[in-house]
Design a protein around this motif. Structure first.
Motif, short mmCIF file in Angstrom:
data_model
loop_
_atom_site.label_atom_id
_atom_site.label_comp_id
_atom_site.label_asym_id
_atom_site.label_seq_id
_atom_site.Cartn_x
_atom_site.Cartn_y
_atom_site.Cartn_z
N GLY A 116 -11.32 -0.70 0.98
CA GLY A 116 -10.01 -1.14 1.39
C GLY A 116 -8.87 -0.21 1.00
N PHE A 117 -7.72 -0.40 1.66
CA PHE A 117 -6.53 0.40 1.40
C PHE A 117 -5.63 -0.29 0.39
CE2 PHE A 117 -4.86 -2.68 4.43
CZ PHE A 117 -3.58 -2.93 3.94
N HIS A 118 -4.74 0.48 -0.21
CA HIS A 118 -3.64 -0.11 -0.96
C HIS A 118 -2.44 0.81 -0.89
CE1 HIS A 118 -5.65 2.37 -4.09
NE2 HIS A 118 -4.45 2.47 -4.65
N VAL A 119 -1.25 0.23 -1.05
CA VAL A 119 0.00 0.97 -0.97
C VAL A 119 0.69 0.88 -2.32
CG1 VAL A 119 2.19 1.26 0.23
CG2 VAL A 119 0.19 0.37 1.48
N ALA A 120 0.98 2.05 -2.91
CA ALA A 120 1.61 2.10 -4.23
C ALA A 120 3.10 2.39 -4.11
CB ALA A 120 0.94 3.16 -5.09
N TYR A 121 3.86 1.84 -5.06
CA TYR A 121 5.29 2.14 -5.16
C TYR A 121 5.66 2.15 -6.63
CZ TYR A 121 5.47 -2.97 -5.57
OH TYR A 121 5.25 -4.28 -5.96
N LEU A 130 4.21 -0.89 5.44
CA LEU A 130 2.99 -0.09 5.60
C LEU A 130 1.76 -0.96 5.41
CD1 LEU A 130 4.19 3.06 3.64
CD2 LEU A 130 3.46 3.08 6.03
N ARG A 131 1.79 -1.83 4.41
CA ARG A 131 0.67 -2.74 4.17
C ARG A 131 0.43 -3.63 5.38
NH1 ARG A 131 1.12 -7.51 1.08
NH2 ARG A 131 3.02 -7.82 2.31
N ALA A 138 -3.73 -3.49 11.91
CA ALA A 138 -4.59 -2.58 12.65
C ALA A 138 -6.07 -2.81 12.33
CB ALA A 138 -4.22 -1.14 12.36
N GLY A 139 -6.36 -3.76 11.46
CA GLY A 139 -7.75 -4.09 11.15
C GLY A 139 -8.30 -3.50 9.88
N PHE A 140 -7.46 -2.81 9.10
CA PHE A 140 -7.93 -2.24 7.84
C PHE A 140 -7.81 -3.30 6.74
CE2 PHE A 140 -6.34 1.48 10.22
CZ PHE A 140 -7.52 2.23 10.27
N PRO A 141 -8.85 -3.48 5.94
CA PRO A 141 -8.80 -4.52 4.89
C PRO A 141 -8.07 -4.02 3.65
CG PRO A 141 -10.92 -3.43 4.86
CD PRO A 141 -10.17 -2.84 6.03
N PRO A 142 -7.30 -4.89 3.00
CA PRO A 142 -6.69 -4.53 1.72
C PRO A 142 -7.77 -4.29 0.67
CG PRO A 142 -5.62 -6.45 2.67
CD PRO A 142 -6.86 -6.21 3.47
N ALA A 143 -7.47 -3.48 -0.33
CA ALA A 143 -8.43 -3.14 -1.38
C ALA A 143 -8.87 -4.38 -2.14
CB ALA A 143 -7.81 -2.14 -2.33
N ASN A 144 -10.15 -4.38 -2.48
CA ASN A 144 -10.70 -5.50 -3.26
C ASN A 144 -10.93 -5.11 -4.72
OD1 ASN A 144 -12.87 -3.76 -3.10
ND2 ASN A 144 -14.28 -5.23 -2.16
N TYR A 145 -10.41 -3.96 -5.15
CA TYR A 145 -10.70 -3.48 -6.50
C TYR A 145 -9.46 -3.00 -7.24
CZ TYR A 145 -10.25 1.15 -4.40
OH TYR A 145 -9.76 2.25 -3.73
N ALA A 149 -3.65 7.00 11.54
CA ALA A 149 -2.36 7.60 11.85
C ALA A 149 -1.51 6.68 12.72
CB ALA A 149 -2.56 8.95 12.54
N ASP A 150 -2.13 6.05 13.70
CA ASP A 150 -1.37 5.14 14.58
C ASP A 150 -0.77 4.00 13.77
OD1 ASP A 150 -2.01 6.67 16.80
OD2 ASP A 150 -3.65 5.37 17.46
N ALA A 151 -1.56 3.45 12.86
CA ALA A 151 -1.08 2.32 12.06
C ALA A 151 0.07 2.74 11.14
CB ALA A 151 -2.22 1.73 11.25
N ILE A 152 -0.07 3.90 10.51
CA ILE A 152 0.97 4.36 9.59
C ILE A 152 2.24 4.72 10.34
CG2 ILE A 152 1.59 6.20 7.98
CD1 ILE A 152 -1.41 6.24 7.15
N ALA A 153 2.10 5.43 11.47
CA ALA A 153 3.28 5.81 12.26
C ALA A 153 4.01 4.58 12.77
CB ALA A 153 2.87 6.71 13.42
#
Length: 285
Positions: free
Chosen positions: A185-190, A210-211, A217-224, A273-277
């Motif tokens: 999964g993805f995560h967004v830091a700040y 961004l999250r 877009a179908g990407f799962p949030p990080a589980n860790y 890239a599409d999701a982030i843009a």
């Protein structure tokens, strides 16, 4: 005749212009080299062709964008790491300011998939794709690095690029390398707690946008790591030193087989890239 020879000798002399998170010191070994699978950079109207020169010291290599349309937005895109980092440990391990009174290594090599596809190649390709999409919408795009062969820039120089550009948004693009079983999964830091007003509501709103875009877009949030795709951090120099709205996207875990397969495919990188843009466009409003 003497004057002619002096002039000829002068003209023969040329200078060479040197151009040039996942934050861990470089070890003795270089990062895996996978030149056969590294993506070709995608250029946009706001970035020059990738430089063929390499550097012997870390430096910022922000792109020179065309004249900005009055009222248009400025976005700084920061592709994590760089292709030359692994073979220049001394330069990359040099300590630089990282905010909150801390000093950290200039930059790192990043991670890779188990098959050896490097993070620096993934981030550069995705960043170029995001930049092309934004530039097509009239956004002025500035890059902290414009090729995948150089060294650095150091984290403080990356932050300075966004600050000097007076960016409306700074987005750093990375991928993680957790080896814990099942990590995905993805995560967004700040930066948190915030050190200035722009690290407060503007940066948290950018991170949440961004999250939401990645999740839609179908990407799962990080589980860790983090919670619900968000990870407040106090230790990332590029975020701590920013005076503009800034966020760092860890697109997924390169050590997870499914996410690695997506990251190593052109279609998968385009989906990131599409999701982030799209999320950046939403944030800019």
């Amino acid at each position: 005749m003497v004057a002619v020879r002096v002039r000829a000798s002068f003209l023969a002399i040329t200078g060479l212009l040197l151009l040039t998170g996942c934050e861990s010191p470089v070890g003795g070994a270089a990062a895996p080299s996978v030149s056969t699978s590294a993506p070709s950079p995608i250029t946009s109207s706001s970035s020059p062709p990738p430089s063929s020169t390499s550097s012997s010291a870390p430096s910022s290599s922000a792109s020179s964008a065309p004249a900005q349309v009055p009222g248009s937005k400025v976005v700084v895109l920061d592709a994590g790491h760089n292709g030359g980092n692994g073979s220049h440990a001394a330069e990359i391990n040099k300590l630089v300011p990282a905010g909150r009174g801390e000093m950290k290594p200039c930059n790192t090599t990043g991670t890779s998939t188990n098959a050896g596809y490097p993070e620096h190649a993934f981030t550069f390709d995705v960043t170029q794709r995001v930049g092309a999409a934004l530039a097509a919408k009239g956004v002025k795009v500035v890059y902290t690095r414009t090729d995948d062969k150089g060294i650095g820039p150091c984290v403080d120089k990356r932050a300075a690029t966004g600050n000097s550009a007076n960016a409306d948004a700074v987005v750093s693009i990375h991928a993680d390398g957790s080896t814990a079983a099942g990590s995905r999964g993805f995560h967004v830091a700040y930066s948190s707690p915030p050190l200035n007003a722009q690290q407060g509501e503007p940066s948290t709103r950018l991170s949440k946008t961004l999250r939401d875009g990645l999740r839609s877009a179908g990407f799962p949030p990080a589980n860790y790591i983090g919670k619900d795709g968000l990870a407040p951090r106090a230790d990332l120099g590029g975020l701590n030193l920013s005076t503009r709205p800034a966020a760092l996207v860890e697109c997924g875990n390169m050590r997870n087989a499914g996410e690695a397969a997506s990251m190593t495919s052109a279609d998968g990188r385009q989906k990131y890239a599409d999701a982030i843009a799209a999320a950046i466009e939403t944030y800019l409003g």
